[in-house]
Every structure is written in structure tokens, then in C-alpha cells.
Design a protein around this motif. Structure first.
Motif, PDB file in Angstrom:
ATOM      1  N   VAL A  81       0.697  -1.204  -0.038  1.00  0.00           N
ATOM      2  CA  VAL A  81       0.352   0.144  -0.137  1.00  0.00           C
ATOM      3  C   VAL A  81       0.934   1.488   0.029  1.00  0.00           C
ATOM      4  O   VAL A  81       0.996   1.916  -0.851  1.00  0.00           O
ATOM      5  CB  VAL A  81      -1.364  -0.458   0.955  1.00  0.00           C
ATOM      6  CG1 VAL A  81      -1.599   1.315   1.687  1.00  0.00           C
ATOM      7  CG2 VAL A  81      -1.862  -0.987   1.233  1.00  0.00           C
ATOM      8  N   ARG A  82       2.125   1.063   0.753  1.00  0.00           N
ATOM      9  CA  ARG A  82       3.101   2.339   0.694  1.00  0.00           C
ATOM     10  C   ARG A  82       3.616   2.754  -0.444  1.00  0.00           C
ATOM     11  O   ARG A  82       3.995   3.784  -0.817  1.00  0.00           O
ATOM     12  CB  ARG A  82       3.537   2.735   2.097  1.00  0.00           C
ATOM     13  CG  ARG A  82       2.931   2.832   3.344  1.00  0.00           C
ATOM     14  CD  ARG A  82       3.703   2.599   4.570  1.00  0.00           C
ATOM     15  NE  ARG A  82       4.716   4.151   4.179  1.00  0.00           N
ATOM     16  CZ  ARG A  82       5.700   3.989   5.241  1.00  0.00           C
ATOM     17  NH1 ARG A  82       5.914   2.859   6.032  1.00  0.00           N
ATOM     18  NH2 ARG A  82       6.011   5.722   5.063  1.00  0.00           N
ATOM     19  N   GLY A  83       3.540   1.477  -0.935  1.00  0.00           N
ATOM     20  CA  GLY A  83       4.723   1.894  -1.880  1.00  0.00           C
ATOM     21  C   GLY A  83       3.738   2.658  -4.062  1.00  0.00           C
ATOM     22  O   GLY A  83       4.237   2.997  -4.220  1.00  0.00           O
ATOM     23  N   ALA A  84       2.692   1.774  -3.682  1.00  0.00           N
ATOM     24  CA  ALA A  84       1.866   2.086  -4.332  1.00  0.00           C
ATOM     25  C   ALA A  84       1.302   3.576  -4.510  1.00  0.00           C
ATOM     26  O   ALA A  84       1.060   4.569  -4.870  1.00  0.00           O
ATOM     27  CB  ALA A  84       0.441   1.149  -4.274  1.00  0.00           C
ATOM     28  N   SER A  85       1.059   4.249  -2.757  1.00  0.00           N
ATOM     29  CA  SER A  85       0.769   5.749  -2.728  1.00  0.00           C
ATOM     30  C   SER A  85       2.174   6.841  -3.650  1.00  0.00           C
ATOM     31  O   SER A  85       1.974   7.559  -3.431  1.00  0.00           O
ATOM     32  CB  SER A  85       0.536   5.481  -0.969  1.00  0.00           C
ATOM     33  OG  SER A  85       1.685   5.208   0.014  1.00  0.00           O
ATOM     34  N   HIS A  86       3.132   5.688  -3.043  1.00  0.00           N
ATOM     35  CA  HIS A  86       4.669   6.791  -3.544  1.00  0.00           C
ATOM     36  C   HIS A  86       4.733   7.216  -4.741  1.00  0.00           C
ATOM     37  O   HIS A  86       4.821   7.816  -5.639  1.00  0.00           O
ATOM     38  CB  HIS A  86       5.854   6.383  -3.304  1.00  0.00           C
ATOM     39  CG  HIS A  86       5.355   6.540  -1.510  1.00  0.00           C
ATOM     40  ND1 HIS A  86       5.802   7.693  -1.085  1.00  0.00           N
ATOM     41  CD2 HIS A  86       5.607   5.434  -0.035  1.00  0.00           C
ATOM     42  CE1 HIS A  86       5.512   7.884   0.727  1.00  0.00           C
ATOM     43  NE2 HIS A  86       5.712   6.554   0.440  1.00  0.00           N
ATOM     44  N   ARG A  87       4.112   5.990  -5.673  1.00  0.00           N
ATOM     45  CA  ARG A  87       3.742   6.049  -6.666  1.00  0.00           C
ATOM     46  C   ARG A  87       3.536   6.261  -7.614  1.00  0.00           C
ATOM     47  O   ARG A  87       3.009   7.023  -8.631  1.00  0.00           O
ATOM     48  CB  ARG A  87       4.080   4.176  -7.868  1.00  0.00           C
ATOM     49  CG  ARG A  87       5.665   3.251  -7.354  1.00  0.00           C
ATOM     50  CD  ARG A  87       4.963   2.712  -7.898  1.00  0.00           C
ATOM     51  NE  ARG A  87       4.949   1.193  -7.171  1.00  0.00           N
ATOM     52  CZ  ARG A  87       4.181   0.640  -5.932  1.00  0.00           C
ATOM     53  NH1 ARG A  87       3.623   0.471  -8.485  1.00  0.00           N
ATOM     54  NH2 ARG A  87       4.428   0.148  -6.334  1.00  0.00           N
ATOM     55  N   ASN A  88       2.172   6.821  -7.689  1.00  0.00           N
ATOM     56  CA  ASN A  88       1.051   7.785  -7.928  1.00  0.00           C
ATOM     57  C   ASN A  88       1.012   8.817  -7.414  1.00  0.00           C
ATOM     58  O   ASN A  88       0.812   9.759  -8.117  1.00  0.00           O
ATOM     59  CB  ASN A  88      -0.274   6.914  -6.805  1.00  0.00           C
ATOM     60  CG  ASN A  88      -0.694   5.775  -7.655  1.00  0.00           C
ATOM     61  OD1 ASN A  88      -0.527   5.375  -8.766  1.00  0.00           O
ATOM     62  ND2 ASN A  88      -0.992   4.723  -6.944  1.00  0.00           N
TER      63      ASN A  88
END
Length: 89
Positions: A81-88
């Protein structure tokens, strides 16, 4: 030519087949009832206490493994979840 009517021998075989199916069904029902009984929380707790009294290291190892697995899943979910939010953004 073949005759479509059943002979007494055919009926006897069919009855034996039905009796065998009924016996198998009863055996399966008995087995499933036993599995259901063994998987009740009270029975599982009782089995765990008995195993812990006999082999505490096995129970502690299994508990540590379960905690590690759950912790790993939680870590993986949070990291995803944290990785996805940083990528977006």
C-alpha cells in the motif's frame, strides 16, 4: 435382440449397489461428524494443552512460525500500500 426389461439378477445387483452406496454415505457422514467434532475450539484447545504438556518446544515453534507468517503478511500488505501510494503521487 436385447430386451429392456430387468431380470431378477439385474435387480439383485442394483439392490447391492444401492446398499453399498448407502453404506458409503453413512461412513462419510460419520467421518465428517468426527472431523467437525475435532475442529471445535474446545477440542482444539484441549489438544493443544495436551501437546504443550508433552512437547512444549513443538507448540512454541508452531506459535512462533504462525506469528512470523502473520507478521510477514501484514508487513507485505503495508509495504504494498505504501509503495503504491508513493508511485502515484
Amino acid at each position: 435382440m436385447t430386451d429392456a426389461t430387468t431380470t431378477p439378477d439385474d435387480e439383485a445387483g442394483e439392490n447391492a449397489l444401492h446398499l453399498d452406496a448407502d453404506k458409503t454415505r453413512d461412513d462419510l457422514e460419520e467421518t465428517l461428524d468426527e472431523i467437525e467434532r475435532r475442529l471445535t475450539p474446545a477440542e482444539l484447545w484441549k489438544s493443544t494443552r495436551i501437546l504443550y504438556a508433552e512437547r512444549p518446544l513443538v507448540v512454541l515453534g508452531a506459535a512462533a512460525g504462525a506469528v512470523a507468517a502473520v507478521g510477514g503478511l501484514v508487513f507485505w500488505a503495508v509495504a504494498s500500500v505504501r509503495g503504491a501510494s508513493h508511485r502515484n503521487g
